[in-house]
Design a protein around this motif. Structure first.
Motif, PDB file in Angstrom:
ATOM      1  N   UNK A  50     -24.057 -19.839  66.028  1.00 40.88           N
ATOM      2  CA  UNK A  50     -24.258 -20.602  64.888  1.00 40.88           C
ATOM      3  C   UNK A  50     -23.578 -19.911  63.731  1.00 40.88           C
ATOM      4  N   UNK A  51     -23.541 -18.532  63.789  1.00 43.83           N
ATOM      5  CA  UNK A  51     -22.788 -17.783  62.557  1.00 43.83           C
ATOM      6  C   UNK A  51     -21.294 -18.173  62.642  1.00 43.83           C
ATOM      7  N   UNK A  52     -20.587 -18.395  63.583  1.00 47.48           N
ATOM      8  CA  UNK A  52     -19.199 -18.594  63.819  1.00 47.48           C
ATOM      9  C   UNK A  52     -19.096 -20.225  63.172  1.00 47.48           C
ATOM     10  N   UNK A  53     -19.887 -21.110  63.753  1.00 49.50           N
ATOM     11  CA  UNK A  53     -19.787 -22.535  63.304  1.00 49.50           C
ATOM     12  C   UNK A  53     -20.112 -22.698  61.755  1.00 49.50           C
ATOM     13  N   UNK A  54     -20.982 -21.761  61.356  1.00 47.68           N
ATOM     14  CA  UNK A  54     -21.295 -21.926  59.548  1.00 47.68           C
ATOM     15  C   UNK A  54     -20.280 -21.306  59.052  1.00 47.68           C
ATOM     16  N   UNK A 233     -31.339 -21.120  56.402  1.00 47.91           N
ATOM     17  CA  UNK A 233     -31.415 -20.841  57.666  1.00 47.91           C
ATOM     18  C   UNK A 233     -31.370 -22.026  58.615  1.00 47.91           C
ATOM     19  N   UNK A 234     -30.390 -21.906  59.649  1.00 44.92           N
ATOM     20  CA  UNK A 234     -30.400 -23.116  60.760  1.00 44.92           C
ATOM     21  C   UNK A 234     -30.841 -22.283  62.035  1.00 44.92           C
ATOM     22  N   UNK A 238     -25.944 -27.419  66.059  1.00 42.63           N
ATOM     23  CA  UNK A 238     -26.113 -28.905  65.615  1.00 42.63           C
ATOM     24  C   UNK A 238     -26.945 -28.710  64.002  1.00 42.63           C
ATOM     25  N   UNK A 239     -27.818 -28.075  64.049  1.00 46.74           N
ATOM     26  CA  UNK A 239     -28.256 -28.013  62.550  1.00 46.74           C
ATOM     27  C   UNK A 239     -27.302 -27.397  61.567  1.00 46.74           C
ATOM     28  N   UNK A 240     -26.666 -26.316  61.929  1.00 47.52           N
ATOM     29  CA  UNK A 240     -25.537 -25.830  60.953  1.00 47.52           C
ATOM     30  C   UNK A 240     -24.496 -26.989  60.625  1.00 47.52           C
ATOM     31  N   UNK A 244     -24.747 -27.852  56.545  1.00 44.08           N
ATOM     32  CA  UNK A 244     -23.656 -27.237  55.828  1.00 44.08           C
ATOM     33  C   UNK A 244     -22.500 -28.621  55.303  1.00 44.08           C
ATOM     34  N   UNK A 245     -22.636 -29.410  56.190  1.00 41.02           N
ATOM     35  CA  UNK A 245     -21.610 -30.503  56.138  1.00 41.02           C
ATOM     36  C   UNK A 245     -22.142 -31.312  54.680  1.00 41.02           C
TER      37      UNK A 245
END
Length: 250
Positions: A50-54, A233-234, A238-240, A244-245
């Motif tokens: 999740x950190x990397x995706x964000x 927070x996500x 998928x939530x990220x 953020x998009x």
């Protein structure tokens, strides 16, 4: 919305931070807290994803609750080449421990948890804030009670000189905020108090612990002109991607 950064002292701090409350499995998520414990807290690799995706979506700061799995995931992401600005939280009852840890992580800002901000007397807060300021990092406070605590701070002139970031819960429902309702008059009352602090304001609990959809939450934020920064927070990749998009399109 909330792209770019703000300049505080000698630090350039991104306006959008990845919140870590889901990773820490905080209890205010209700029945989902247990799921977050299993899926995230007990599985740091899932947190790292999740950190990397964000980060890849443009999030360049993390609002860090320094629980061991969160630290492990963040270290892994940093070792892979990601460069985060860290806005750290000092947890209740762990002041010296967390201060040392966050300094070792080279945090740009360190905030006192709401358990300090909302419960301590002004003179007690002064001592803690001075200890943070003496390290040279940006200092801040987190509150769960933006109405009552802001009133307390506004009558304590010495306190207002000791911190730069003020992190408050804010969402259109008034969820987890100390207002009996959160309509036009209450929103105006909060705005006037917040502006009187003269601080950089970071909003969190924007999604009302998952009650609000991102689009609904961000439409409300568009109507608020005193927020400088957000922490969101996500709980999944998928939530990220969704959150953020959409945020950066507003």
């Amino acid at each position: 919305m909330f792209e770019g950064s703000v300049k505080i002292k000698d630090k350039s701090i991104p306006c959008t931070s990845l919140g870590t409350a889901p990773f820490a499995g905080l209890t205010y998520f209700g029945h989902r807290s247990r799921l977050y414990q299993i899926d995230l807290y007990n599985n740091p690799e899932n947190i790292r994803k999740i950190i990397e995706t964000s980060y890849n979506l443009g999030v360049r700061a993390i609002q860090l609750i320094p629980e061991p799995p969160v630290i492990e995931a963040l270290r892994g992401a940093v070792e892979s080449g990601l460069d985060f600005s860290i806005i750290g939280t000092i947890r209740a009852g762990r002041f010296q421990e967390d201060l040392r840890l966050l300094l070792d992580l080279e945090a740009d800002a360190i905030l006192l948890d709401e358990e300090y901000t909302d419960k301590l007397e002004a003179w007690e807060l002064e001592d803690l804030l001075n200890s943070i300021n003496n390290t040279g990092v940006v200092c801040g406070l987190i509150t769960a009670f933006p109405r009552n605590t802001t009133r307390k701070l506004l009558v304590s002139d010495d306190i207002l000189d000791l911190f730069d970031i003020y992190m408050i819960p804010l969402n259109k429902l008034g969820y987890m905020m100390d207002f009996p309702c959160f309509l036009k008059d209450e929103r105006k009352e909060l705005e006037e108090m917040i502006l009187d602090t003269g601080k950089f304001i970071m909003a969190h609990k924007i999604l009302a612990a998952g009650i609000l959809k991102p689009d609904e939450a961000f439409k409300f934020l568009e109507s608020v002109d005193y927020i400088d920064m957000v922490s969101i927070g996500v709980a999944s990749v998928e939530e990220a991607e969704e959150t953020f998009t959409l945020l950066f399109k507003y």
